[in-house]
Design a protein around this motif. Sequence first.
Motif, mmCIF file in Angstrom:
data_model
loop_
_atom_site.group_PDB
_atom_site.id
_atom_site.type_symbol
_atom_site.label_atom_id
_atom_site.label_comp_id
_atom_site.label_asym_id
_atom_site.label_seq_id
_atom_site.Cartn_x
_atom_site.Cartn_y
_atom_site.Cartn_z
ATOM 1 N N THR A 541 55.439 -19.298 15.397
ATOM 2 C CA THR A 541 54.205 -19.473 16.157
ATOM 3 C C THR A 541 54.419 -20.416 17.339
ATOM 4 O OG1 THR A 541 52.888 -19.154 14.146
ATOM 5 C CG2 THR A 541 51.794 -20.204 16.012
ATOM 6 N N THR A 542 55.151 -21.497 17.090
ATOM 7 C CA THR A 542 55.444 -22.452 18.162
ATOM 8 C C THR A 542 56.255 -21.803 19.271
ATOM 9 O OG1 THR A 542 55.396 -24.307 16.595
ATOM 10 C CG2 THR A 542 56.523 -24.667 18.703
ATOM 11 N N MET A 543 57.292 -21.025 18.895
ATOM 12 C CA MET A 543 58.122 -20.363 19.899
ATOM 13 C C MET A 543 57.315 -19.358 20.706
ATOM 14 S SD MET A 543 61.699 -18.263 19.382
ATOM 15 C CE MET A 543 60.965 -17.203 18.137
ATOM 16 N N PHE A 544 56.466 -18.583 20.039
ATOM 17 C CA PHE A 544 55.621 -17.606 20.715
ATOM 18 C C PHE A 544 54.702 -18.302 21.722
ATOM 19 C CE2 PHE A 544 51.760 -14.965 20.947
ATOM 20 C CZ PHE A 544 52.307 -13.718 21.221
ATOM 21 N N THR A 545 54.114 -19.427 21.304
ATOM 22 C CA THR A 545 53.206 -20.170 22.179
ATOM 23 C C THR A 545 53.956 -20.766 23.364
ATOM 24 O OG1 THR A 545 51.843 -20.728 20.254
ATOM 25 C CG2 THR A 545 51.488 -22.011 22.245
ATOM 26 N N LEU A 546 55.152 -21.311 23.122
ATOM 27 C CA LEU A 546 55.931 -21.899 24.211
ATOM 28 C C LEU A 546 56.379 -20.837 25.212
ATOM 29 C CD1 LEU A 546 58.132 -24.504 22.272
ATOM 30 C CD2 LEU A 546 56.107 -24.936 23.687
#
Length: 598
Positions: A541-546
Amino acid sequence: MTADMPYRKAAALLLLLSAASSAWSFSFAPSATTVVHHRTLYRPKLVNSHPYSSYSGRNRASIPLSNSAAAAITDDDDAIDVTTTTTSDENRDPPLFEPFLQGVRRDYSMRLPLYKSDITDGLNAQCLAATLFLFFACIAPAVGFGSLFGTATHGAIGTMEMMSSTAMCGCIYALTSAQPLTIIGSTGPVLAFVATLVKLAEKMNVPFLPLYTWTGIWTSAILLVSSVTSASHSVKYLTRFTDEIFSTLISFIFVVEAVQNIGRSFTNPASSFTKGLLTVIVALSTYFTANILRAFRNKAYLSKSIRKNVANFGPTLGVLAGALIARWAKLSQGAAATLPALAIPPTFATTSGRPWLVPLMDLPVWARWAAFFPALMATVLLFLDQNITVRLVNNPQYKMVKGRRKNSMLDGMHADMLVISILTFLTSLVGLPWLVAATVRSISHVRALSKFDSATGKLKRTIEQRVTGFSIHALIGACVLFDKPRAVLTQLPTPVLMGLFLFLGMSALPGNEMWERIKELFKDPKIAPKERWSAVPKKVTTMFTLIQIGCLGAMVKVMKSQIGVLFPVIIALLAPLRFALEKSGVIKKEDMDILDEE
Protein backbone atom coordinates in the motif's frame (compact mmCIF):
# COMPACT_ATOMS: atom_id res chain seq x y z
CA MET A 1 20.63 27.36 -27.56
CA THR A 2 18.28 28.99 -30.06
CA ALA A 3 15.03 30.64 -29.01
CA ASP A 4 12.86 28.00 -30.66
CA MET A 5 14.48 25.05 -28.93
CA PRO A 6 11.72 24.70 -26.26
CA TYR A 7 9.08 24.40 -29.00
CA ARG A 8 11.16 21.86 -30.94
CA LYS A 9 11.49 19.84 -27.75
CA ALA A 10 7.77 20.14 -27.11
CA ALA A 11 6.93 18.96 -30.63
CA ALA A 12 9.35 16.06 -30.42
CA LEU A 13 8.02 14.97 -27.02
CA LEU A 14 4.43 15.22 -28.22
CA LEU A 15 5.15 12.97 -31.20
CA LEU A 16 6.98 10.47 -28.99
CA LEU A 17 4.23 10.34 -26.36
CA SER A 18 1.49 10.11 -28.99
CA ALA A 19 3.26 7.24 -30.71
CA ALA A 20 3.75 5.40 -27.44
CA SER A 21 0.14 5.92 -26.41
CA SER A 22 -1.15 4.79 -29.81
CA ALA A 23 1.02 1.71 -29.78
CA TRP A 24 -0.20 0.77 -26.33
CA SER A 25 -3.85 1.30 -27.29
CA PHE A 26 -3.62 -0.86 -30.42
CA SER A 27 -1.64 -3.51 -28.57
CA PHE A 28 -4.25 -4.00 -25.89
CA ALA A 29 -7.47 -3.15 -27.70
CA PRO A 30 -9.96 -6.00 -27.25
CA SER A 31 -10.77 -8.33 -30.10
CA ALA A 32 -12.92 -11.39 -30.57
CA THR A 33 -10.04 -13.69 -29.61
CA THR A 34 -8.33 -11.59 -26.94
CA VAL A 35 -8.94 -12.10 -23.25
CA VAL A 36 -8.30 -8.88 -21.36
CA HIS A 37 -8.01 -8.47 -17.60
CA HIS A 38 -11.20 -7.00 -16.21
CA ARG A 39 -9.40 -4.04 -14.64
CA THR A 40 -7.68 -3.08 -17.90
CA LEU A 41 -10.90 -2.26 -19.70
CA TYR A 42 -14.12 -0.77 -18.46
CA ARG A 43 -17.32 -2.64 -19.20
CA PRO A 44 -20.54 -0.64 -19.30
CA LYS A 45 -23.77 -2.57 -19.32
CA LEU A 46 -26.29 -2.60 -22.13
CA VAL A 47 -30.03 -2.24 -21.65
CA ASN A 48 -32.60 -3.86 -23.90
CA SER A 49 -35.59 -1.83 -22.87
CA HIS A 50 -36.87 1.46 -24.20
CA PRO A 51 -34.43 4.10 -22.92
CA TYR A 52 -36.74 5.88 -20.54
CA SER A 53 -40.24 6.64 -19.61
CA SER A 54 -41.26 9.80 -17.76
CA TYR A 55 -39.32 10.58 -14.61
CA SER A 56 -39.95 12.74 -11.62
CA GLY A 57 -38.45 12.47 -8.18
CA ARG A 58 -41.68 13.92 -6.88
CA ASN A 59 -44.30 11.72 -8.49
CA ARG A 60 -42.27 8.53 -8.20
CA ALA A 61 -42.91 7.57 -11.80
CA SER A 62 -41.61 4.27 -13.06
CA ILE A 63 -38.22 4.53 -14.80
CA PRO A 64 -36.74 1.70 -16.87
CA LEU A 65 -33.25 3.05 -16.25
CA SER A 66 -30.65 0.41 -15.55
CA ASN A 67 -29.70 -2.39 -13.22
CA SER A 68 -27.80 0.02 -10.98
CA ALA A 69 -30.90 2.09 -10.50
CA ALA A 70 -32.69 -0.93 -9.05
CA ALA A 71 -30.82 -0.32 -5.83
CA ALA A 72 -32.38 1.86 -3.14
CA ILE A 73 -31.35 5.38 -4.10
CA THR A 74 -34.04 7.40 -2.42
CA ASP A 75 -33.48 10.11 0.13
CA ASP A 76 -35.68 11.15 2.99
CA ASP A 77 -38.14 13.00 0.78
CA ASP A 78 -38.19 11.19 -2.55
CA ALA A 79 -38.50 7.70 -3.92
CA ILE A 80 -37.87 6.28 -7.34
CA ASP A 81 -39.28 2.99 -8.57
CA VAL A 82 -37.18 1.27 -11.19
CA THR A 83 -37.78 -1.57 -13.60
CA THR A 84 -35.00 -2.93 -15.78
CA THR A 85 -34.22 -5.59 -18.30
CA THR A 86 -30.86 -6.83 -19.53
CA THR A 87 -29.45 -8.89 -22.35
CA SER A 88 -26.72 -11.45 -22.83
CA ASP A 89 -24.49 -8.61 -24.13
CA GLU A 90 -24.26 -7.14 -20.64
CA ASN A 91 -20.59 -8.03 -20.15
CA ARG A 92 -19.41 -7.04 -23.62
CA ASP A 93 -16.63 -4.45 -23.89
CA PRO A 94 -17.53 -1.35 -25.92
CA PRO A 95 -15.58 -0.97 -29.16
CA LEU A 96 -13.00 1.81 -29.30
CA PHE A 97 -14.92 3.34 -32.24
CA GLU A 98 -18.57 3.04 -33.24
CA PRO A 99 -20.47 3.74 -36.48
CA PHE A 100 -21.20 7.36 -37.37
CA LEU A 101 -23.17 9.17 -34.60
CA GLN A 102 -24.15 5.93 -32.86
CA GLY A 103 -22.74 7.02 -29.48
CA VAL A 104 -24.21 10.52 -29.73
CA ARG A 105 -27.65 9.16 -30.64
CA ARG A 106 -27.51 6.72 -27.73
CA ASP A 107 -26.55 9.44 -25.26
CA TYR A 108 -29.34 11.77 -26.33
CA SER A 109 -31.94 9.00 -26.65
CA MET A 110 -31.32 8.12 -23.00
CA ARG A 111 -31.25 11.69 -21.68
CA LEU A 112 -33.59 13.88 -23.74
CA PRO A 113 -36.82 12.05 -22.69
CA LEU A 114 -36.01 13.25 -19.15
CA TYR A 115 -35.66 16.92 -20.12
CA LYS A 116 -38.85 17.99 -18.33
CA SER A 117 -37.72 16.41 -15.08
CA ASP A 118 -34.31 18.05 -15.56
CA ILE A 119 -36.17 21.33 -15.10
CA THR A 120 -38.70 20.44 -12.41
CA ASP A 121 -36.14 18.59 -10.26
CA GLY A 122 -34.01 21.74 -10.10
CA LEU A 123 -36.67 23.92 -8.49
CA ASN A 124 -35.87 23.53 -4.78
CA ALA A 125 -33.89 25.15 -1.97
CA GLN A 126 -30.86 22.86 -2.31
CA CYS A 127 -30.45 23.76 -5.98
CA LEU A 128 -30.76 27.46 -5.09
CA ALA A 129 -27.98 27.02 -2.52
CA ALA A 130 -25.80 25.20 -5.06
CA THR A 131 -26.39 27.98 -7.61
CA LEU A 132 -25.27 30.74 -5.22
CA PHE A 133 -22.22 28.77 -4.07
CA LEU A 134 -21.09 27.79 -7.57
CA PHE A 135 -21.69 31.30 -8.92
CA PHE A 136 -18.84 32.59 -6.75
CA ALA A 137 -16.82 29.43 -7.38
CA CYS A 138 -17.10 29.92 -11.16
CA ILE A 139 -16.79 33.68 -11.53
CA ALA A 140 -13.61 33.90 -9.46
CA PRO A 141 -11.59 31.59 -11.78
CA ALA A 142 -13.14 33.32 -14.81
CA VAL A 143 -11.84 36.70 -13.66
CA GLY A 144 -8.50 35.25 -12.59
CA PHE A 145 -7.90 33.35 -15.81
CA GLY A 146 -9.12 36.36 -17.80
CA SER A 147 -6.41 38.52 -16.28
CA LEU A 148 -3.76 35.88 -17.06
CA PHE A 149 -5.04 35.54 -20.63
CA GLY A 150 -4.82 39.30 -21.04
CA THR A 151 -1.16 39.26 -20.00
CA ALA A 152 -0.29 36.25 -22.16
CA THR A 153 -2.04 37.55 -25.30
CA HIS A 154 -1.10 41.24 -24.86
CA GLY A 155 -4.76 42.19 -24.42
CA ALA A 156 -6.15 40.26 -27.40
CA ILE A 157 -8.12 38.00 -25.02
CA GLY A 158 -8.84 39.32 -21.53
CA THR A 159 -11.22 39.29 -18.58
CA MET A 160 -14.30 40.38 -20.50
CA GLU A 161 -13.72 37.72 -23.15
CA MET A 162 -13.26 35.06 -20.47
CA MET A 163 -16.41 36.06 -18.57
CA SER A 164 -18.40 36.25 -21.81
CA SER A 165 -17.19 32.80 -22.87
CA THR A 166 -17.96 31.36 -19.42
CA ALA A 167 -21.49 32.77 -19.43
CA MET A 168 -22.40 31.88 -23.01
CA CYS A 169 -20.80 28.43 -23.17
CA GLY A 170 -21.94 27.50 -19.66
CA CYS A 171 -25.60 28.24 -20.47
CA ILE A 172 -25.46 26.37 -23.79
CA TYR A 173 -23.71 23.38 -22.23
CA ALA A 174 -26.20 23.17 -19.37
CA LEU A 175 -29.12 23.14 -21.81
CA THR A 176 -27.72 20.78 -24.46
CA SER A 177 -25.29 18.35 -22.81
CA ALA A 178 -26.03 14.79 -21.75
CA GLN A 179 -24.27 15.31 -18.39
CA PRO A 180 -25.43 18.79 -17.29
CA LEU A 181 -23.87 18.53 -13.82
CA THR A 182 -20.46 19.05 -15.40
CA ILE A 183 -19.25 22.65 -15.11
CA ILE A 184 -17.09 23.92 -17.95
CA GLY A 185 -14.41 26.59 -17.63
CA SER A 186 -10.86 27.44 -18.59
CA THR A 187 -7.89 25.46 -17.30
CA GLY A 188 -4.20 26.04 -16.71
CA PRO A 189 -3.03 23.85 -19.62
CA VAL A 190 -5.27 25.74 -22.07
CA LEU A 191 -3.76 29.01 -20.85
CA ALA A 192 -0.25 27.59 -21.30
CA PHE A 193 -1.11 26.46 -24.82
CA VAL A 194 -2.51 29.87 -25.79
CA ALA A 195 0.66 31.55 -24.44
CA THR A 196 2.71 29.19 -26.62
CA LEU A 197 0.50 30.01 -29.61
CA VAL A 198 1.19 33.73 -29.09
CA LYS A 199 4.94 33.08 -29.32
CA LEU A 200 4.40 30.84 -32.35
CA ALA A 201 2.49 33.65 -34.11
CA GLU A 202 5.37 36.03 -33.41
CA LYS A 203 7.91 33.56 -34.82
CA MET A 204 5.77 32.93 -37.92
CA ASN A 205 5.23 36.71 -38.28
CA VAL A 206 1.45 36.30 -38.52
CA PRO A 207 -1.35 37.95 -36.49
CA PHE A 208 -2.21 36.03 -33.32
CA LEU A 209 -6.02 36.16 -33.29
CA PRO A 210 -6.50 34.79 -36.84
CA LEU A 211 -4.00 32.02 -36.02
CA TYR A 212 -5.91 31.31 -32.78
CA THR A 213 -9.18 31.15 -34.73
CA TRP A 214 -7.90 28.77 -37.40
CA THR A 215 -6.31 26.58 -34.73
CA GLY A 216 -9.67 26.48 -32.94
CA ILE A 217 -11.49 25.62 -36.17
CA TRP A 218 -9.17 22.69 -36.81
CA THR A 219 -9.45 21.62 -33.18
CA SER A 220 -13.25 21.72 -33.27
CA ALA A 221 -13.21 19.62 -36.45
CA ILE A 222 -11.01 16.94 -34.85
CA LEU A 223 -13.15 16.93 -31.69
CA LEU A 224 -16.24 16.60 -33.89
CA VAL A 225 -14.75 13.52 -35.56
CA SER A 226 -13.92 12.04 -32.14
CA SER A 227 -17.51 12.67 -31.05
CA VAL A 228 -19.31 11.12 -34.01
CA THR A 229 -17.00 8.06 -33.91
CA SER A 230 -17.37 7.58 -30.11
CA ALA A 231 -13.61 7.99 -29.60
CA SER A 232 -14.28 8.95 -25.98
CA HIS A 233 -14.46 5.21 -25.35
CA SER A 234 -10.66 5.44 -25.07
CA VAL A 235 -11.07 6.58 -21.46
CA LYS A 236 -12.19 3.03 -20.61
CA TYR A 237 -8.47 2.35 -20.22
CA LEU A 238 -8.35 4.71 -17.25
CA THR A 239 -8.98 3.44 -13.72
CA ARG A 240 -9.15 4.72 -10.14
CA PHE A 241 -5.32 4.95 -10.23
CA THR A 242 -5.51 7.77 -12.81
CA ASP A 243 -8.67 9.37 -11.43
CA GLU A 244 -7.17 9.80 -7.96
CA ILE A 245 -3.95 11.38 -9.23
CA PHE A 246 -5.79 13.78 -11.55
CA SER A 247 -8.34 14.77 -8.89
CA THR A 248 -5.59 15.33 -6.30
CA LEU A 249 -3.66 17.46 -8.81
CA ILE A 250 -6.60 19.79 -9.43
CA SER A 251 -7.31 20.12 -5.70
CA PHE A 252 -3.61 20.82 -5.16
CA ILE A 253 -3.72 23.61 -7.77
CA PHE A 254 -6.66 25.32 -6.06
CA VAL A 255 -5.11 25.13 -2.58
CA VAL A 256 -1.69 26.32 -3.77
CA GLU A 257 -3.23 29.21 -5.73
CA ALA A 258 -5.14 30.33 -2.60
CA VAL A 259 -2.08 30.06 -0.32
CA GLN A 260 0.19 31.88 -2.80
CA ASN A 261 -2.33 34.67 -3.27
CA ILE A 262 -2.65 35.11 0.50
CA GLY A 263 1.15 35.03 0.86
CA ARG A 264 1.59 37.77 -1.74
CA SER A 265 -0.38 40.13 0.49
CA PHE A 266 2.68 40.15 2.78
CA THR A 267 5.34 40.42 0.05
CA ASN A 268 3.63 42.89 -2.28
CA PRO A 269 5.25 46.35 -1.88
CA ALA A 270 1.86 47.99 -2.38
CA SER A 271 0.47 46.07 0.59
CA SER A 272 1.24 46.28 4.32
CA PHE A 273 1.45 43.93 7.28
CA THR A 274 -1.99 45.10 8.41
CA LYS A 275 -3.53 44.25 5.05
CA GLY A 276 -1.67 40.94 4.99
CA LEU A 277 -3.00 39.98 8.41
CA LEU A 278 -6.51 41.08 7.46
CA THR A 279 -6.24 39.02 4.26
CA VAL A 280 -5.46 35.90 6.31
CA ILE A 281 -8.36 36.60 8.71
CA VAL A 282 -10.88 37.17 5.92
CA ALA A 283 -9.77 34.15 3.87
CA LEU A 284 -9.76 31.80 6.85
CA SER A 285 -13.09 33.16 8.10
CA THR A 286 -14.61 32.35 4.72
CA TYR A 287 -13.05 28.89 4.67
CA PHE A 288 -13.93 27.84 8.23
CA THR A 289 -17.45 29.28 8.11
CA ALA A 290 -18.19 27.37 4.92
CA ASN A 291 -16.56 24.21 6.30
CA ILE A 292 -18.30 24.29 9.69
CA LEU A 293 -21.72 25.08 8.28
CA ARG A 294 -21.40 22.42 5.58
CA ALA A 295 -20.83 19.84 8.37
CA PHE A 296 -23.85 21.12 10.34
CA ARG A 297 -25.99 18.56 8.50
CA ASN A 298 -24.71 15.80 10.81
CA LYS A 299 -25.15 17.71 14.10
CA ALA A 300 -27.91 17.12 16.61
CA TYR A 301 -28.92 20.77 17.01
CA LEU A 302 -32.17 22.32 15.75
CA SER A 303 -34.57 20.57 13.38
CA LYS A 304 -33.67 18.41 10.42
CA SER A 305 -34.89 20.94 7.83
CA ILE A 306 -32.90 23.79 9.44
CA ARG A 307 -29.74 21.66 9.58
CA LYS A 308 -30.14 20.73 5.93
CA ASN A 309 -30.64 24.31 4.76
CA VAL A 310 -27.74 25.62 6.85
CA ALA A 311 -25.48 22.94 5.36
CA ASN A 312 -26.64 23.64 1.81
CA PHE A 313 -26.12 27.40 2.12
CA GLY A 314 -22.88 26.99 4.11
CA PRO A 315 -20.44 28.05 1.35
CA THR A 316 -22.57 31.07 0.44
CA LEU A 317 -22.79 32.10 4.10
CA GLY A 318 -19.01 31.70 4.29
CA VAL A 319 -18.61 34.20 1.43
CA LEU A 320 -21.02 36.56 3.20
CA ALA A 321 -19.12 36.24 6.51
CA GLY A 322 -15.76 37.01 4.89
CA ALA A 323 -17.21 39.97 2.99
CA LEU A 324 -18.80 41.43 6.15
CA ILE A 325 -15.51 41.18 8.09
CA ALA A 326 -13.68 42.95 5.26
CA ARG A 327 -16.40 45.60 5.09
CA TRP A 328 -16.26 46.21 8.85
CA ALA A 329 -12.46 46.57 8.74
CA LYS A 330 -12.68 49.06 5.86
CA LEU A 331 -15.31 51.20 7.61
CA SER A 332 -13.48 51.21 10.94
CA GLN A 333 -9.88 51.57 9.74
CA GLY A 334 -10.24 53.32 6.40
CA ALA A 335 -7.74 52.96 3.56
CA ALA A 336 -5.20 51.14 5.77
CA ALA A 337 -7.56 48.13 5.89
CA THR A 338 -9.01 48.31 2.37
CA LEU A 339 -8.44 44.99 0.64
CA PRO A 340 -8.12 44.48 -3.13
CA ALA A 341 -11.42 43.58 -4.79
CA LEU A 342 -12.51 41.62 -7.82
CA ALA A 343 -11.35 43.42 -10.98
CA ILE A 344 -14.07 43.39 -13.67
CA PRO A 345 -14.05 45.68 -16.75
CA PRO A 346 -16.53 48.58 -16.35
CA THR A 347 -18.15 48.19 -19.79
CA PHE A 348 -19.16 45.33 -22.07
CA ALA A 349 -16.55 45.46 -24.82
CA THR A 350 -13.47 43.56 -25.93
CA THR A 351 -10.35 44.13 -23.86
CA SER A 352 -8.39 45.77 -26.69
CA GLY A 353 -11.36 47.48 -28.32
CA ARG A 354 -11.18 45.19 -31.36
CA PRO A 355 -14.31 44.01 -33.21
CA TRP A 356 -15.79 40.83 -31.76
CA LEU A 357 -15.56 38.89 -35.05
CA VAL A 358 -11.98 37.84 -35.81
CA PRO A 359 -10.78 38.65 -39.39
CA LEU A 360 -10.14 35.08 -40.58
CA MET A 361 -8.79 36.03 -43.97
CA ASP A 362 -5.96 38.11 -42.48
CA LEU A 363 -4.05 34.86 -42.02
CA PRO A 364 -2.10 33.69 -45.12
CA VAL A 365 -3.38 30.53 -46.78
CA TRP A 366 -0.24 28.55 -45.90
CA ALA A 367 -0.66 29.50 -42.22
CA ARG A 368 -4.30 28.38 -42.24
CA TRP A 369 -3.17 24.88 -43.21
CA ALA A 370 -0.18 25.02 -40.83
CA ALA A 371 -2.59 25.75 -37.96
CA PHE A 372 -3.60 22.08 -38.17
CA PHE A 373 -0.42 21.04 -36.32
CA PRO A 374 -0.87 23.15 -33.15
CA ALA A 375 -4.52 22.08 -33.32
CA LEU A 376 -3.42 18.49 -32.75
CA MET A 377 -1.89 19.52 -29.43
CA ALA A 378 -4.95 21.58 -28.52
CA THR A 379 -7.14 18.57 -29.27
CA VAL A 380 -5.14 16.43 -26.83
CA LEU A 381 -5.60 19.09 -24.14
CA LEU A 382 -9.35 19.56 -24.60
CA PHE A 383 -10.14 15.88 -25.21
CA LEU A 384 -8.40 14.64 -22.06
CA ASP A 385 -9.47 17.49 -19.79
CA GLN A 386 -13.09 17.03 -20.85
CA ASN A 387 -13.31 13.26 -20.70
CA ILE A 388 -11.33 12.70 -17.51
CA THR A 389 -13.48 15.21 -15.63
CA VAL A 390 -16.75 13.78 -17.00
CA ARG A 391 -15.51 10.33 -16.01
CA LEU A 392 -15.01 11.59 -12.43
CA VAL A 393 -18.48 13.18 -12.41
CA ASN A 394 -20.02 9.94 -13.73
CA ASN A 395 -18.49 7.87 -10.92
CA PRO A 396 -21.09 5.40 -9.57
CA GLN A 397 -20.38 6.62 -6.02
CA TYR A 398 -22.59 9.63 -6.76
CA LYS A 399 -25.49 7.28 -7.58
CA MET A 400 -26.81 9.11 -10.61
CA VAL A 401 -29.29 7.21 -12.76
CA LYS A 402 -30.52 9.54 -15.47
CA GLY A 403 -29.34 8.64 -18.94
CA ARG A 404 -26.94 5.91 -17.93
CA ARG A 405 -26.44 2.17 -17.86
CA LYS A 406 -25.23 0.09 -14.94
CA ASN A 407 -21.91 1.39 -13.55
CA SER A 408 -21.13 3.15 -16.83
CA MET A 409 -18.77 6.12 -16.71
CA LEU A 410 -18.92 6.51 -20.49
CA ASP A 411 -22.57 7.43 -21.01
CA GLY A 412 -23.01 11.03 -22.08
CA MET A 413 -19.38 11.57 -23.12
CA HIS A 414 -19.99 11.43 -26.88
CA ALA A 415 -22.86 13.92 -26.86
CA ASP A 416 -20.95 16.22 -24.52
CA MET A 417 -17.89 16.10 -26.79
CA LEU A 418 -20.15 17.11 -29.68
CA VAL A 419 -21.28 20.16 -27.69
CA ILE A 420 -17.66 21.03 -26.79
CA SER A 421 -16.61 20.80 -30.46
CA ILE A 422 -19.39 23.21 -31.48
CA LEU A 423 -18.57 25.62 -28.65
CA THR A 424 -14.88 25.53 -29.58
CA PHE A 425 -15.81 26.51 -33.13
CA LEU A 426 -18.06 29.38 -32.02
CA THR A 427 -15.62 30.81 -29.47
CA SER A 428 -12.80 30.64 -32.00
CA LEU A 429 -14.73 32.81 -34.47
CA VAL A 430 -15.08 35.66 -31.96
CA GLY A 431 -11.77 35.26 -30.14
CA LEU A 432 -13.14 33.91 -26.86
CA PRO A 433 -11.26 31.36 -24.71
CA TRP A 434 -11.92 27.66 -25.27
CA LEU A 435 -13.69 25.97 -22.36
CA VAL A 436 -13.80 22.35 -21.20
CA ALA A 437 -14.99 20.48 -18.11
CA ALA A 438 -13.44 21.97 -14.95
CA THR A 439 -12.71 19.26 -12.40
CA VAL A 440 -12.95 20.89 -8.96
CA ARG A 441 -15.95 23.04 -9.92
CA SER A 442 -17.73 20.01 -11.41
CA ILE A 443 -17.10 17.79 -8.38
CA SER A 444 -18.15 20.61 -6.04
CA HIS A 445 -21.32 21.01 -8.11
CA VAL A 446 -22.16 17.32 -7.79
CA ARG A 447 -21.49 17.28 -4.05
CA ALA A 448 -23.58 20.41 -3.52
CA LEU A 449 -26.48 18.49 -5.08
CA SER A 450 -25.99 15.30 -3.07
CA LYS A 451 -28.77 13.87 -0.93
CA PHE A 452 -27.71 12.14 2.30
CA ASP A 453 -29.32 9.65 4.64
CA SER A 454 -30.19 11.54 7.82
CA ALA A 455 -29.43 8.48 9.99
CA THR A 456 -26.13 7.27 8.52
CA GLY A 457 -24.89 10.39 6.75
CA LYS A 458 -24.17 8.35 3.61
CA LEU A 459 -24.87 9.68 0.13
CA LYS A 460 -28.09 8.24 -1.25
CA ARG A 461 -28.49 10.04 -4.57
CA THR A 462 -27.70 13.20 -6.51
CA ILE A 463 -30.21 15.75 -7.79
CA GLU A 464 -29.76 15.46 -11.55
CA GLN A 465 -31.08 18.53 -13.35
CA ARG A 466 -30.13 21.44 -15.64
CA VAL A 467 -31.39 24.40 -13.64
CA THR A 468 -28.30 25.03 -11.50
CA GLY A 469 -25.80 24.86 -14.36
CA PHE A 470 -27.86 27.28 -16.44
CA SER A 471 -28.56 29.63 -13.54
CA ILE A 472 -24.91 29.85 -12.46
CA HIS A 473 -23.80 30.97 -15.89
CA ALA A 474 -26.84 33.19 -16.45
CA LEU A 475 -25.83 35.12 -13.32
CA ILE A 476 -22.31 35.47 -14.70
CA GLY A 477 -23.88 36.70 -17.94
CA ALA A 478 -25.82 39.31 -16.00
CA CYS A 479 -22.54 40.59 -14.54
CA VAL A 480 -21.16 40.81 -18.07
CA LEU A 481 -24.09 42.66 -19.64
CA PHE A 482 -25.46 44.87 -16.86
CA ASP A 483 -23.75 47.66 -14.94
CA LYS A 484 -25.35 47.24 -11.51
CA PRO A 485 -24.53 43.55 -10.92
CA ARG A 486 -21.01 44.24 -12.19
CA ALA A 487 -20.63 47.18 -9.79
CA VAL A 488 -21.79 45.10 -6.82
CA LEU A 489 -19.39 42.30 -7.67
CA THR A 490 -16.42 44.67 -7.86
CA GLN A 491 -16.93 45.31 -4.13
CA LEU A 492 -16.18 41.67 -3.27
CA PRO A 493 -12.70 41.39 -1.69
CA THR A 494 -10.26 39.01 -3.34
CA PRO A 495 -9.33 37.28 -0.01
CA VAL A 496 -12.95 36.11 0.28
CA LEU A 497 -12.58 34.30 -3.03
CA MET A 498 -9.23 32.86 -1.91
CA GLY A 499 -10.99 31.40 1.11
CA LEU A 500 -13.55 29.92 -1.25
CA PHE A 501 -10.73 28.51 -3.42
CA LEU A 502 -9.29 26.88 -0.31
CA PHE A 503 -12.69 25.41 0.51
CA LEU A 504 -13.13 24.08 -3.04
CA GLY A 505 -9.72 22.43 -3.07
CA MET A 506 -9.99 20.86 0.38
CA SER A 507 -13.63 19.76 0.04
CA ALA A 508 -12.77 17.77 -3.10
CA LEU A 509 -10.27 15.58 -1.20
CA PRO A 510 -12.50 13.55 1.17
CA GLY A 511 -13.42 10.30 -0.55
CA ASN A 512 -10.25 10.38 -2.65
CA GLU A 513 -8.51 7.17 -1.54
CA MET A 514 -5.09 8.47 -2.59
CA TRP A 515 -5.52 11.31 -0.10
CA GLU A 516 -6.72 8.88 2.57
CA ARG A 517 -3.66 6.65 2.02
CA ILE A 518 -1.35 9.68 2.18
CA LYS A 519 -2.80 10.52 5.59
CA GLU A 520 -2.46 6.87 6.57
CA LEU A 521 1.33 7.10 6.07
CA PHE A 522 1.43 9.24 9.23
CA LYS A 523 -1.00 7.20 11.33
CA ASP A 524 -0.23 4.62 13.97
CA PRO A 525 -1.42 1.33 12.39
CA LYS A 526 -2.19 -0.11 15.83
CA ILE A 527 -4.98 2.34 16.53
CA ALA A 528 -5.91 3.62 13.05
CA PRO A 529 -9.30 2.34 11.82
CA LYS A 530 -9.29 -0.38 9.19
CA GLU A 531 -9.76 0.82 5.62
CA ARG A 532 -11.12 -0.94 2.53
CA TRP A 533 -7.57 -1.83 1.41
CA SER A 534 -6.45 -3.17 4.81
CA ALA A 535 -6.11 -6.70 3.39
CA VAL A 536 -3.20 -5.51 1.22
CA PRO A 537 0.24 -5.71 2.91
CA LYS A 538 1.27 -2.38 4.40
CA LYS A 539 4.47 -2.12 2.36
CA VAL A 540 2.54 -2.69 -0.89
CA THR A 541 0.00 0.00 0.00
CA THR A 542 2.84 2.38 0.86
CA MET A 543 4.64 1.66 -2.43
CA PHE A 544 1.43 2.14 -4.43
CA THR A 545 0.78 5.47 -2.69
CA LEU A 546 4.37 6.67 -3.18
CA ILE A 547 4.15 5.84 -6.90
CA GLN A 548 1.00 7.96 -7.14
CA ILE A 549 2.73 10.80 -5.28
CA GLY A 550 5.68 10.51 -7.68
CA CYS A 551 3.33 10.71 -10.67
CA LEU A 552 1.65 13.76 -9.12
CA GLY A 553 5.01 15.45 -8.62
CA ALA A 554 6.08 14.69 -12.19
CA MET A 555 2.85 16.14 -13.56
CA VAL A 556 3.31 19.34 -11.53
CA LYS A 557 6.90 19.65 -12.76
CA VAL A 558 5.89 19.18 -16.40
CA MET A 559 2.98 21.60 -16.02
CA LYS A 560 5.31 24.31 -14.65
CA SER A 561 7.94 23.75 -17.36
CA GLN A 562 8.23 25.20 -20.87
CA ILE A 563 6.41 22.15 -22.23
CA GLY A 564 3.54 22.43 -19.76
CA VAL A 565 0.94 22.12 -22.51
CA LEU A 566 1.82 18.43 -22.75
CA PHE A 567 0.88 17.47 -19.23
CA PRO A 568 -2.53 15.96 -20.21
CA VAL A 569 -0.59 13.56 -22.43
CA ILE A 570 1.30 12.51 -19.30
CA ILE A 571 -2.11 11.82 -17.72
CA ALA A 572 -2.98 9.54 -20.64
CA LEU A 573 0.24 7.60 -20.05
CA LEU A 574 -0.76 6.84 -16.45
CA ALA A 575 -2.98 4.05 -17.81
CA PRO A 576 -0.14 2.03 -19.36
CA LEU A 577 1.96 2.75 -16.26
CA ARG A 578 -0.70 1.20 -14.06
CA PHE A 579 -0.88 -1.81 -16.40
CA ALA A 580 2.92 -2.15 -16.34
CA LEU A 581 3.00 -2.17 -12.52
CA GLU A 582 0.76 -5.23 -12.52
CA LYS A 583 2.28 -7.07 -15.48
CA SER A 584 5.85 -6.58 -14.24
CA GLY A 585 4.96 -8.01 -10.84
CA VAL A 586 5.85 -4.81 -8.97
CA ILE A 587 2.35 -5.02 -7.50
CA LYS A 588 0.60 -8.37 -7.55
CA LYS A 589 -2.65 -8.72 -9.43
CA GLU A 590 -4.69 -9.58 -6.34
CA ASP A 591 -3.34 -6.50 -4.51
CA MET A 592 -3.90 -4.25 -7.51
CA ASP A 593 -7.50 -5.47 -7.78
CA ILE A 594 -8.13 -4.18 -4.25
CA LEU A 595 -6.14 -0.94 -4.42
CA ASP A 596 -7.49 0.02 -7.84
CA GLU A 597 -11.04 -1.25 -7.43
CA GLU A 598 -13.73 0.98 -8.98
